[in-house]
Design a protein around this motif. Structure first.
Motif, short mmCIF file in Angstrom:
data_model
loop_
_atom_site.label_atom_id
_atom_site.label_comp_id
_atom_site.label_asym_id
_atom_site.label_seq_id
_atom_site.Cartn_x
_atom_site.Cartn_y
_atom_site.Cartn_z
N ALA A 24 0.86 -1.09 0.15
CA ALA A 24 -0.17 -0.08 0.07
C ALA A 24 0.84 1.29 0.01
O ALA A 24 0.53 2.13 -0.96
CB ALA A 24 -0.69 0.02 1.04
N VAL A 25 2.01 1.43 0.98
CA VAL A 25 2.80 2.33 0.79
C VAL A 25 3.60 2.64 -0.40
O VAL A 25 3.78 3.67 -1.10
CB VAL A 25 3.99 2.24 1.90
CG1 VAL A 25 4.94 3.42 2.01
CG2 VAL A 25 3.06 2.30 3.36
N HIS A 26 4.00 1.55 -0.81
CA HIS A 26 4.71 1.48 -2.13
C HIS A 26 3.58 1.98 -3.37
O HIS A 26 4.06 3.07 -4.05
CB HIS A 26 5.18 0.23 -2.77
CG HIS A 26 5.88 0.15 -4.17
ND1 HIS A 26 5.23 -0.07 -5.47
CD2 HIS A 26 7.02 0.45 -4.35
CE1 HIS A 26 5.86 -0.04 -6.27
NE2 HIS A 26 7.17 0.19 -5.80
N ALA A 27 2.43 1.65 -3.42
CA ALA A 27 1.47 2.26 -4.30
C ALA A 27 1.28 3.47 -4.27
O ALA A 27 1.24 4.38 -5.29
CB ALA A 27 0.10 1.35 -4.19
N LEU A 29 3.70 5.73 -3.17
CA LEU A 29 4.81 6.43 -3.59
C LEU A 29 4.65 6.47 -5.00
O LEU A 29 5.03 7.40 -5.83
CB LEU A 29 6.01 5.92 -2.94
CG LEU A 29 6.32 5.90 -1.48
CD1 LEU A 29 7.29 5.04 -1.21
CD2 LEU A 29 6.39 7.37 -1.06
N ALA A 30 4.41 5.31 -5.69
CA ALA A 30 4.23 5.24 -7.31
C ALA A 30 3.38 6.17 -7.77
O ALA A 30 3.29 6.88 -8.78
CB ALA A 30 4.12 3.89 -7.67
N ALA A 31 2.08 6.76 -6.92
CA ALA A 31 1.08 7.71 -7.42
C ALA A 31 1.54 8.86 -7.06
O ALA A 31 0.77 9.79 -7.59
CB ALA A 31 -0.28 7.31 -6.52
N GLY A 32 2.50 9.23 -6.52
CA GLY A 32 2.87 10.51 -6.30
C GLY A 32 3.17 11.11 -4.84
O GLY A 32 3.59 12.29 -4.70
N LEU A 50 10.43 -1.17 3.69
CA LEU A 50 10.58 -2.09 2.77
C LEU A 50 9.72 -1.29 1.36
O LEU A 50 10.58 -1.42 0.49
CB LEU A 50 9.80 -3.07 3.05
CG LEU A 50 10.20 -4.22 4.08
CD1 LEU A 50 9.48 -5.51 4.30
CD2 LEU A 50 11.40 -4.81 3.38
N ALA A 51 8.88 -0.75 1.75
CA ALA A 51 8.03 0.03 0.55
C ALA A 51 9.02 1.16 0.12
O ALA A 51 9.24 1.55 -1.00
CB ALA A 51 6.72 0.85 0.97
N VAL A 52 9.82 2.02 1.09
CA VAL A 52 10.44 3.22 0.46
C VAL A 52 11.70 2.58 -0.13
O VAL A 52 12.11 2.96 -1.27
CB VAL A 52 11.11 3.66 1.95
CG1 VAL A 52 12.11 4.70 1.61
CG2 VAL A 52 9.73 4.76 2.39
N ALA A 53 12.43 1.45 0.43
CA ALA A 53 13.62 0.80 -0.35
C ALA A 53 13.17 0.29 -1.70
O ALA A 53 13.98 0.50 -2.56
CB ALA A 53 14.24 -0.52 0.70
N ARG A 54 12.20 -0.28 -1.94
CA ARG A 54 11.59 -0.59 -3.10
C ARG A 54 11.33 0.55 -4.17
O ARG A 54 11.87 0.67 -5.22
CB ARG A 54 10.37 -1.56 -3.10
CG ARG A 54 9.65 -1.98 -4.08
CD ARG A 54 8.44 -2.97 -4.09
NE ARG A 54 7.63 -3.04 -5.18
CZ ARG A 54 6.45 -3.56 -5.12
NH1 ARG A 54 5.82 -3.72 -4.21
NH2 ARG A 54 5.88 -3.81 -6.26
N ALA A 55 10.92 1.51 -3.69
CA ALA A 55 10.46 2.74 -4.59
C ALA A 55 11.74 3.38 -4.88
O ALA A 55 12.17 3.56 -6.02
CB ALA A 55 9.82 3.89 -3.93
N LYS A 228 -5.42 8.22 5.42
CA LYS A 228 -4.84 6.71 5.43
C LYS A 228 -5.82 6.07 4.54
O LYS A 228 -7.20 6.20 4.41
CB LYS A 228 -5.01 5.98 6.60
CG LYS A 228 -4.30 4.58 6.54
CD LYS A 228 -4.74 3.77 7.71
CE LYS A 228 -6.20 3.19 7.37
NZ LYS A 228 -6.70 1.97 8.43
N SER A 229 -5.05 5.30 3.50
CA SER A 229 -5.73 4.37 2.39
C SER A 229 -5.02 3.44 1.79
O SER A 229 -3.81 4.02 1.47
CB SER A 229 -6.48 5.37 1.24
OG SER A 229 -7.22 4.63 0.68
N ALA A 230 -5.57 2.20 1.76
CA ALA A 230 -4.65 1.24 1.15
C ALA A 230 -5.07 0.85 -0.29
O ALA A 230 -4.45 0.31 -0.98
CB ALA A 230 -4.72 -0.03 1.68
N ASP A 231 -6.09 1.65 -0.71
CA ASP A 231 -6.72 1.45 -2.14
C ASP A 231 -5.81 2.46 -3.10
O ASP A 231 -6.08 3.72 -2.86
CB ASP A 231 -8.07 1.72 -2.30
CG ASP A 231 -8.87 1.53 -3.17
OD1 ASP A 231 -9.14 2.80 -4.07
OD2 ASP A 231 -9.03 0.39 -3.71
#
Length: 272
Positions: A24-27, A29-32, A50-55, A228-231
């Motif tokens: 969800a966090v990675h999504a 970051l990818a969204a802006g 983990l999301a930050v490292a992946r991004a 907060k949102s995971a969607d």
């Protein structure tokens, strides 16, 4: 927070944990999104990391483009010998060498250690471990005591929504020269905000969602918001707040929804 810019729209991450939380966090970051808010007490600093490292590895953003906020708990209140290890532990869980903002999560006044805690946290800015410090859930009395000790927190993260707008509390934060960051900015589902005429009328005129209207109301009042949102679709909606505005009449109508109830948990009786 001189020289440090905090994006006004961020991602709240309470309950976004584990692999799903990281996704969800990675999504986001990818969204802006460029502002992510987490905390020791959320139990998800590792997932955020983990999301930050992946991004970062994917080139979605650079570390300099990300504003990362975390908070620590009551057991770390005290002098530098307690505060610095708490911050360093958060950085290890996040997998970063510094945080952009670290907050004292609750004042826990029964311990009466938040003033020395703030002093120790402020001192970490010079070490490079944090770029800025601040507080969360601090009332006027708590901020007054910090000021008496020569400490002025540049940020106070508090619960603000249209039904619990706590205008007096917000005024006190502003009087101390601090920015209000609103957590749980949409409000609780049981409050039925989506049925209030002031909201539905603004939704009808703007063609935006209830969430977008409420978040825009916050922005026009000068607050930072961390919904907060995971969607992914909802995340994108929550980020799209600058392409429309509310009229003075709509702003006043939403202001009038405040019922004086205040936040769900009061810092004089709750903390961790």
């Amino acid at each position: 927070m001189a020289g440090v810019e905090m994006p006004r729209i961020g991602l709240g991450t309470w309950r976004l944990a584990g692999e799903e939380g990281a996704d969800a966090v990675h999504a986001a970051l990818a969204a802006g999104y460029r502002h992510v808010d987490t905390a020791e007490n959320y139990g998800n600093e590792d997932a955020v990391g983990l999301a930050v490292a992946r991004a970062l590895a994917e080139g979605v953003l650079t570390r300099d483009e990300l504003f990362l906020t975390t908070k620590f708990n009551r057991e770390h209140h005290g002098g530098p010998e307690r505060v610095r290890p708490a911050v360093e532990a958060s950085l290890r869980r996040l997998g970063v060498d510094h945080a952009d903002l670290v907050l004292i999560h609750w004042p826990n006044p029964e311990q009466d250690r938040y003033v020395e805690t703030a002093a120790a946290l402020a001192g970490l800015v010079e070490t490079g471990l944090i770029r800025a410090w601040g507080v969360s859930n601090f009332t006027a009395e708590h901020l007054d005591r910090l000021a008496e000790a020569g400490l002025r927190a540049p940020v106070d993260q508090i619960q603000v929504d249209p039904v619990a707008a706590i205008p007096g509390w917000q005024a006190a934060v502003h009087a101390h020269g601090a920015v209000v960051t609103a957590y749980s900015p949409i409000g609780r589902a049981e409050l039925g905000i989506e049925t209030r005429e002031a909201i539905t009328a603004a939704v009808a005129r703007t063609g935006r969602t209830v969430q977008q209207v409420v978040l825009r109301w916050h922005l026009q009042h000068g607050r930072v918001v961390i919904p907060k949102s995971a969607d992914p679709a909802r995340q994108a909606e929550n980020l799209d707040l600058l392409s429309f505005s509310l009229t003075p009449v709509e702003m006043a109508g939403i202001d009038a929804l405040d019922d004086g109830s205040g936040p769900r948990q009061h810092p004089e009786t709750f903390g961790h």
